[in-house]
Scaffold this active site. Structure first.
Site, PDB file in Angstrom:
ATOM      1  N   TYR A 128       0.856  -1.191   0.000  1.00  0.00           N
ATOM      2  CA  TYR A 128       0.000   0.000   0.000  1.00  0.00           C
ATOM      3  C   TYR A 128       0.884   1.229   0.000  1.00  0.00           C
ATOM      4  CZ  TYR A 128      -3.388   3.503   1.668  1.00  0.00           C
ATOM      5  OH  TYR A 128      -4.183   4.616   1.815  1.00  0.00           O
ATOM      6  N   ASP A 147       9.281   2.792  -0.320  1.00  0.00           N
ATOM      7  CA  ASP A 147       8.255   3.442   0.485  1.00  0.00           C
ATOM      8  C   ASP A 147       8.559   3.108   1.943  1.00  0.00           C
ATOM      9  OD1 ASP A 147       6.083   4.252   1.929  1.00  0.00           O
ATOM     10  OD2 ASP A 147       4.581   3.396   0.571  1.00  0.00           O
ATOM     11  N   LYS A 197       4.440   9.138   8.741  1.00  0.00           N
ATOM     12  CA  LYS A 197       4.259   8.530  10.063  1.00  0.00           C
ATOM     13  C   LYS A 197       5.280   9.037  11.094  1.00  0.00           C
ATOM     14  CE  LYS A 197       1.194   5.183   8.263  1.00  0.00           C
ATOM     15  NZ  LYS A 197       1.068   4.207   7.215  1.00  0.00           N
TER      16      LYS A 197
HETATM   17  C1  LIG Z   1       0.396   4.691   5.783  1.00  0.00           C
HETATM   18  C2  LIG Z   1       1.135   4.412   4.539  1.00  0.00           C
HETATM   19  C3  LIG Z   1       1.076   5.269   3.432  1.00  0.00           C
HETATM   20  C4  LIG Z   1       0.114   6.422   3.356  1.00  0.00           C
HETATM   21  O1  LIG Z   1       0.354   7.382   4.318  1.00  0.00           O
HETATM   22  P1  LIG Z   1      -0.829   8.379   4.767  1.00  0.00           P
HETATM   23  O2  LIG Z   1      -0.150   9.345   5.668  1.00  0.00           O
HETATM   24  O3  LIG Z   1      -1.852   7.518   5.440  1.00  0.00           O
HETATM   25  O4  LIG Z   1      -1.356   9.000   3.538  1.00  0.00           O
HETATM   26  C5  LIG Z   1       1.916   5.020   2.362  1.00  0.00           C
HETATM   27  N1  LIG Z   1       2.757   3.973   2.366  1.00  0.00           N
HETATM   28  C6  LIG Z   1       2.835   3.126   3.400  1.00  0.00           C
HETATM   29  C7  LIG Z   1       3.813   1.993   3.362  1.00  0.00           C
HETATM   30  C8  LIG Z   1       2.010   3.300   4.510  1.00  0.00           C
HETATM   31  O5  LIG Z   1       2.042   2.412   5.509  1.00  0.00           O
END
Ligand SMILES: *Cc1c(COP(=O)(O)O)cnc(C)c1O
Length: 428
Positions: free
Chosen positions: A144, A239, A267
């Site tokens: 994701y 990511d 995060k």
């Molecule tokens: C949470 C997450 C996102 C998206 O971040 P948001 O701040 O919720 O938009 C993208 N990549 C990974 C791996 C994530 O866990």
């Protein structure tokens, strides 16, 4: 467990907010029931509006490496707020956060701050396309990267099909630019490059998968991605929105010794306030406006409150011994959980990398999305509620990660392991 106030609020919420929540998984659809409305948090604990207390392993889905309301973060945010919440002009603290990020991640020469992980990943793709002048992207099924149109795509039926949208409202033409490979399967990546030579701008990957439950990269997988992208003139995007400053202070790229071209973050770098970031090699980042032709902007980007919380969080995480403590606490937890599942003779696999983990109701080994999907989600739902009743809050879905913070004490871990044993006994 008292729930009257949460029930009342959830009903009220559903009248004015779709599904009563501002992010779908909070609604408890995967496990049924009413989500507790949280009143406050302190350290590793949260309290709901009905007065129930929980040991929290949600950690706001990853940002809270220090736990709730850490004094350094609270003080930093209060100080920043007293001086004004936003200027739309440069502030000193955003430079400090950028310096901390560049110092921590060896692959990042320049970094741009944005407001969410979604925004970071969306922009990283635009940047990769701008730099390579190619249009296609490879992503992995089960990974994701936020909810930008071209990333809400899953595998089609055959290995070489274009992706199909996973959300209504995503045009097929967008999804067609996204090619889907299988996580931990290099051959699936190679066949996409064979099919679209000179067409693929980038491969984007969660270096440790967290959004299908925690699945570590297989030996050689990340190295293979580095080799294949380099050989084909494509960029490798890590990511690290979850893994950055969590699986190691320097992220998965430090832990596994791989240098991606672009890294996305979020995060933890916001310490619980809204922040995202993307960064990478100087020559690539020089494509970003105002230096180059790739446009990206943000009214609240580099927001003083958010960057103050981020700086405070990274500063605390850098203290000697903190990473080791986080690792040891997480290991103690997952060892205890694994032993409790073994005693209860429940088939399970506990995957953990650093302070992120998932307990799968699945004999495993859980190393691919196909195996993940064989997990017993009904059992997970019963387990989730049995734990919640015993004061332990884990993710309300089998396909998510749990997070340990530096605020979790040995006493919290012991209580959790006891609760897991009791929950499993109550389920059988
Ligand atoms: C949470 C997450 C996102 C998206 O971040 P948001 O701040 O919720 O938009 C993208 N990549 C990974 C791996 C994530 O866990």
């Amino acid at each position: 467990m008292q729930q009257a106030k949460s029930r009342q609020l959830f009903e009220q919420a559903q009248r004015v907010i779709p599904g009563g929540v501002n992010s779908p998984v909070r609604s408890f659809r995967a496990v049924a029931g009413t989500p507790p409305f949280i009143a406050r948090g302190q350290g590793a604990h949260v309290w709901d509006v009905d007065g129930n207390e929980y040991i929290d392993y949600l950690g706001s889905w990853g940002p809270l490496a220090l736990g709730h309301a850490h004094p350094a973060v609270v003080a930093a945010v209060q100080r920043a707020a007293a001086d004004g919440t936003s200027f739309g002009a440069p502030v000193a603290q955003e430079v400090e956060l950028a310096e901390l990020i560049c110092a921590a991640l060896p692959s990042v020469d320049l970094v741009r701050l944005v407001n969410s992980g979604t925004e970071a990943c969306m922009t990283a793709l635009r940047l990769a396309r701008a730099y390579t002048e190619r249009s296609k992207i490879v992503k992995f099924a089960g990974n994701y990267h936020g909810h930008a149109d071209g990333l809400l795509v899953q595998a089609g039926s055959g290995a070489l099909t274009h992706g199909v949208p996973t959300s209504a409202g995503v045009p097929e033409s967008y999804a067609a630019e996204t090619l889907i490979a299988a996580y931990n399967d290099l051959a699936s990546v190679e066949s996409l490059f064979d099919a679209w030579p000179d067409g693929i701008a980038a491969v984007i990957v969660e270096p440790v998968a967290g959004n299908m439950g925690v699945v570590p990269p297989a030996d050689g997988f990340l190295e293979g991605l580095r080799r294949i992208t380099e050989a084909n003139g494509a960029l490798l995007i890590f990511d690290e929105v979850i893994t950055g400053f969590r699986v190691a202070y320097g992220g998965a790229q430090t832990l596994f010794g791989i240098t991606p071209d672009i890294t996305t973050m979020g995060k933890i770098i916001g310490g619980g306030l809204p922040v995202g970031a993307y960064g990478g090699r100087r020559e690539i980042m020089q494509m970003v406006a105002p230096l180059g032709p790739m446009y990206q902007a943000g009214t609240l980007s580099g927001n003083p409150l958010a960057v103050a919380a981020g700086v405070a969080t990274l500063t605390e995480l850098q203290r000697p011994g903190v990473s080791e403590q986080l690792e040891a606490t997480a290991a103690r937890l997952t060892d205890g959980i694994a032993a409790a599942f073994a005693r209860a003779e429940v088939p399970s696999t506990i995957n953990r990398v650093g302070s992120m983990f998932t307990g799968f109701f699945n004999a495993g080994p859980v190393d691919t999305l196909a195996v993940v999907e064989q997990s017993d989600t009904a059992a997970y739902g019963r387990y989730f509620h049995a734990l919640l009743e015993r004061g332990v809050y884990i993710a309300p879905s089998q396909f998510e990660a749990g997070f340990v913070s530096i605020a979790h004490t040995d006493a919290d871990i012991d209580r959790t392991i006891t609760a897991v044993g009791d929950a499993l006994a109550a389920m059988s």
